[in-house]
Design a protein around this motif. Structure first.
Motif, PDB file in Angstrom:
ATOM      1  N   VAL A  82       0.853  -1.183   0.000  1.00 50.38           N
ATOM      2  CA  VAL A  82       0.000   0.000   0.000  1.00 50.38           C
ATOM      3  C   VAL A  82       0.889   1.233   0.000  1.00 50.38           C
ATOM      4  O   VAL A  82       1.798   1.345   0.826  1.00 50.38           O
ATOM      5  CB  VAL A  82      -0.915   0.010   1.252  1.00 50.38           C
ATOM      6  N   SER A  83       0.631   2.155  -0.919  1.00 50.98           N
ATOM      7  CA  SER A  83       1.371   3.423  -0.942  1.00 50.98           C
ATOM      8  C   SER A  83       0.617   4.451  -0.117  1.00 50.98           C
ATOM      9  O   SER A  83      -0.601   4.550  -0.198  1.00 50.98           O
ATOM     10  CB  SER A  83       1.515   3.938  -2.376  1.00 50.98           C
ATOM     11  N   GLY A  84       1.367   5.211   0.673  1.00 51.01           N
ATOM     12  CA  GLY A  84       0.772   6.281   1.458  1.00 51.01           C
ATOM     13  C   GLY A  84       0.821   7.583   0.692  1.00 51.01           C
ATOM     14  O   GLY A  84       1.571   7.735  -0.266  1.00 51.01           O
ATOM     15  N   VAL A  85       0.004   8.527   1.111  1.00 58.20           N
ATOM     16  CA  VAL A  85      -0.055   9.855   0.507  1.00 58.20           C
ATOM     17  C   VAL A  85       0.319  10.865   1.579  1.00 58.20           C
ATOM     18  O   VAL A  85      -0.191  10.806   2.694  1.00 58.20           O
ATOM     19  CB  VAL A  85      -1.469  10.155  -0.032  1.00 58.20           C
ATOM     20  N   VAL A  86       1.210  11.795   1.261  1.00 55.97           N
ATOM     21  CA  VAL A  86       1.632  12.827   2.206  1.00 55.97           C
ATOM     22  C   VAL A  86       1.054  14.166   1.769  1.00 55.97           C
ATOM     23  O   VAL A  86       1.027  14.486   0.581  1.00 55.97           O
ATOM     24  CB  VAL A  86       3.181  12.900   2.280  1.00 55.97           C
ATOM     25  N   PHE A  87       0.566  14.931   2.745  1.00 57.37           N
ATOM     26  CA  PHE A  87      -0.022  16.237   2.464  1.00 57.37           C
ATOM     27  C   PHE A  87       0.441  17.232   3.527  1.00 57.37           C
ATOM     28  O   PHE A  87       0.913  16.842   4.585  1.00 57.37           O
ATOM     29  CB  PHE A  87      -1.558  16.154   2.417  1.00 57.37           C
ATOM     30  N   THR A  88       0.326  18.529   3.208  1.00 63.47           N
ATOM     31  CA  THR A  88       0.781  19.554   4.143  1.00 63.47           C
ATOM     32  C   THR A  88      -0.302  19.888   5.155  1.00 63.47           C
ATOM     33  O   THR A  88      -1.487  19.820   4.871  1.00 63.47           O
ATOM     34  CB  THR A  88       1.179  20.855   3.405  1.00 63.47           C
ATOM     35  N   LYS A  89       0.156  20.216   6.350  1.00 60.18           N
ATOM     36  CA  LYS A  89      -0.702  20.726   7.416  1.00 60.18           C
ATOM     37  C   LYS A  89      -0.030  22.002   7.920  1.00 60.18           C
ATOM     38  O   LYS A  89       0.941  22.455   7.341  1.00 60.18           O
ATOM     39  CB  LYS A  89      -0.827  19.685   8.533  1.00 60.18           C
ATOM     40  N   ALA A  90      -0.505  22.552   9.000  1.00 58.84           N
ATOM     41  CA  ALA A  90       0.064  23.797   9.524  1.00 58.84           C
ATOM     42  C   ALA A  90       1.178  23.530  10.533  1.00 58.84           C
ATOM     43  O   ALA A  90       1.295  22.436  11.075  1.00 58.84           O
ATOM     44  CB  ALA A  90      -1.035  24.616  10.184  1.00 58.84           C
ATOM     45  N   ALA A  91       1.984  24.555  10.769  1.00 62.82           N
ATOM     46  CA  ALA A  91       2.960  24.605  11.865  1.00 62.82           C
ATOM     47  C   ALA A  91       4.021  23.510  11.838  1.00 62.82           C
ATOM     48  O   ALA A  91       4.326  22.897  12.844  1.00 62.82           O
ATOM     49  CB  ALA A  91       2.245  24.603  13.202  1.00 62.82           C
ATOM     50  N   GLY A  92       4.596  23.233  10.674  1.00 61.24           N
ATOM     51  CA  GLY A  92       5.719  22.308  10.613  1.00 61.24           C
ATOM     52  C   GLY A  92       5.348  20.842  10.588  1.00 61.24           C
ATOM     53  O   GLY A  92       6.191  19.977  10.782  1.00 61.24           O
ATOM     54  N   VAL A  93       4.088  20.554  10.354  1.00 56.96           N
ATOM     55  CA  VAL A  93       3.617  19.166  10.388  1.00 56.96           C
ATOM     56  C   VAL A  93       3.091  18.772   9.014  1.00 56.96           C
ATOM     57  O   VAL A  93       2.412  19.551   8.350  1.00 56.96           O
ATOM     58  CB  VAL A  93       2.500  18.988  11.443  1.00 56.96           C
ATOM     59  N   PHE A  94       3.423  17.568   8.610  1.00 60.80           N
ATOM     60  CA  PHE A  94       2.841  16.972   7.413  1.00 60.80           C
ATOM     61  C   PHE A  94       1.882  15.885   7.864  1.00 60.80           C
ATOM     62  O   PHE A  94       2.071  15.276   8.910  1.00 60.80           O
ATOM     63  CB  PHE A  94       3.926  16.346   6.524  1.00 60.80           C
ATOM     64  N   GLY A  95       0.869  15.639   7.074  1.00 60.70           N
ATOM     65  CA  GLY A  95      -0.043  14.536   7.337  1.00 60.70           C
ATOM     66  C   GLY A  95       0.236  13.435   6.332  1.00 60.70           C
ATOM     67  O   GLY A  95       0.787  13.682   5.261  1.00 60.70           O
ATOM     68  N   ALA A  96      -0.123  12.217   6.691  1.00 55.49           N
ATOM     69  CA  ALA A  96       0.013  11.087   5.764  1.00 55.49           C
ATOM     70  C   ALA A  96      -1.207  10.192   5.936  1.00 55.49           C
ATOM     71  O   ALA A  96      -1.792  10.114   7.021  1.00 55.49           O
ATOM     72  CB  ALA A  96       1.295  10.310   6.038  1.00 55.49           C
ATOM     73  N   SER A  97      -1.603   9.535   4.862  1.00 54.43           N
ATOM     74  CA  SER A  97      -2.754   8.636   4.931  1.00 54.43           C
ATOM     75  C   SER A  97      -2.472   7.379   4.111  1.00 54.43           C
ATOM     76  O   SER A  97      -1.634   7.378   3.213  1.00 54.43           O
ATOM     77  CB  SER A  97      -4.019   9.331   4.417  1.00 54.43           C
ATOM     78  N   TYR A  98      -3.178   6.325   4.478  1.00 55.52           N
ATOM     79  CA  TYR A  98      -3.094   5.061   3.753  1.00 55.52           C
ATOM     80  C   TYR A  98      -4.387   4.295   3.978  1.00 55.52           C
ATOM     81  O   TYR A  98      -5.149   4.595   4.912  1.00 55.52           O
ATOM     82  CB  TYR A  98      -1.890   4.226   4.211  1.00 55.52           C
ATOM     83  N   VAL A  99      -4.637   3.301   3.134  1.00 50.50           N
ATOM     84  CA  VAL A  99      -5.788   2.421   3.296  1.00 50.50           C
ATOM     85  C   VAL A  99      -5.259   0.992   3.248  1.00 50.50           C
ATOM     86  O   VAL A  99      -4.840   0.509   2.194  1.00 50.50           O
ATOM     87  CB  VAL A  99      -6.852   2.635   2.191  1.00 50.50           C
ATOM     88  N   GLY A 100      -5.240   0.338   4.405  1.00 51.81           N
ATOM     89  CA  GLY A 100      -4.843  -1.071   4.449  1.00 51.81           C
ATOM     90  C   GLY A 100      -5.900  -1.910   3.750  1.00 51.81           C
ATOM     91  O   GLY A 100      -7.093  -1.629   3.862  1.00 51.81           O
ATOM     92  N   THR A 101      -5.467  -2.907   3.017  1.00 53.77           N
ATOM     93  CA  THR A 101      -6.424  -3.693   2.227  1.00 53.77           C
ATOM     94  C   THR A 101      -6.775  -5.035   2.850  1.00 53.77           C
ATOM     95  O   THR A 101      -7.816  -5.594   2.559  1.00 53.77           O
ATOM     96  CB  THR A 101      -5.858  -3.933   0.813  1.00 53.77           C
ATOM     97  N   VAL A 102      -5.898  -5.549   3.683  1.00 51.30           N
ATOM     98  CA  VAL A 102      -6.093  -6.861   4.298  1.00 51.30           C
ATOM     99  C   VAL A 102      -5.734  -6.739   5.772  1.00 51.30           C
ATOM    100  O   VAL A 102      -4.757  -6.075   6.124  1.00 51.30           O
ATOM    101  CB  VAL A 102      -5.173  -7.909   3.614  1.00 51.30           C
ATOM    102  N   ALA A 103      -6.502  -7.363   6.643  1.00 45.69           N
ATOM    103  CA  ALA A 103      -6.192  -7.340   8.074  1.00 45.69           C
ATOM    104  C   ALA A 103      -4.911  -8.114   8.336  1.00 45.69           C
ATOM    105  O   ALA A 103      -4.619  -9.112   7.692  1.00 45.69           O
ATOM    106  CB  ALA A 103      -7.353  -7.936   8.877  1.00 45.69           C
ATOM    107  N   GLY A 104      -4.119  -7.618   9.288  1.00 45.58           N
ATOM    108  CA  GLY A 104      -2.869  -8.265   9.666  1.00 45.58           C
ATOM    109  C   GLY A 104      -1.828  -7.213  10.024  1.00 45.58           C
ATOM    110  O   GLY A 104      -2.124  -6.030  10.134  1.00 45.58           O
ATOM    111  N   VAL A 105      -0.595  -7.655  10.215  1.00 41.90           N
ATOM    112  CA  VAL A 105       0.483  -6.747  10.595  1.00 41.90           C
ATOM    113  C   VAL A 105       1.264  -6.327   9.354  1.00 41.90           C
ATOM    114  O   VAL A 105       1.731  -7.175   8.594  1.00 41.90           O
ATOM    115  CB  VAL A 105       1.422  -7.404  11.632  1.00 41.90           C
TER     116      VAL A 105
END
Length: 186
Positions: A125-148
């Motif tokens: 799964v590839s994550g997506v990085v986006f900008t937020k305020a005050a020196g912080v970036f956000g990142a998101s992902y969608v896991g497709t299968v349960a597990g570690v």
């Protein structure tokens, strides 16, 4: 009257506001000024030292999404960026800097997948990085299968502190519309 130009350089490793007062004279070995030869016009210089580029070795991922998520649901976490001198990059985040990041999750092998019918491959799964305020970036992902999963987070090709992370992706709650009934022998 002749004017002389003397170079002045400053190396600051701590971000913030600074004032330099320039005096003409010389110091002895005890660093006390022995002679002041006249006033300097505009002897004070004010400057601002801002943090430098994000540095992987001092940046960290924070938030619940850095350690757990739910299959099929977007999960987010924050990346607090610091420069190589540990200065938080407050108010210097730029949208173009998201290109410096790499976020990827490699899921559980079929034998470790916690679903009734394991897949035939290890999900990536590839994550997506986006900008937020005050020196912080956000990142998101969608896991497709349960597990570690093993989550890698890099800035400019180098792992941030704590990377790679172990992320547990839980199974999504059962929904009648997405369920099926099969017959089996008892």
């Amino acid at each position: 009257a002749s004017e002389w130009l003397y170079p002045l350089s400053v190396v600051s490793t701590v971000s913030g506001s600074y004032t330099i007062r320039v005096q003409q004279g010389y110091e002895d070995e005890a660093r006390s000024i022995k002679s002041i030869r006249g006033d300097i016009a505009n002897p004070t210089i004010d400057f601002q030292c801002i943090p430098s580029d994000p540095f992987a070795g001092t940046s960290v991922a924070t938030g619940e999404g850095a350690s757990s998520g739910v299959a099929g649901i977007m999960t987010t976490f924050d990346i607090l960026t610091k420069d190589r001198f540990h200065n938080e990059r407050v108010d210097v985040v730029e949208a173009l800097e998201t290109d410096m990041f790499f976020v990827e999750l490699v899921g559980p092998a079929p034998a470790q997948q916690t679903q009734a019918f394991p897949g035939s491959a290890t999900p990536t799964v590839s994550g997506v990085v986006f900008t937020k305020a005050a020196g912080v970036f956000g990142a998101s992902y969608v896991g497709t299968v349960a597990g570690v999963y093993t989550m890698t987070i890099k800035i400019a090709g180098d792992h941030i502190l704590g990377s790679p992370y172990s992320v547990r992706v839980l199974a999504t709650s059962a929904k009648a519309a997405a369920s099926r009934v099969t017959s089996g022998s008892a």
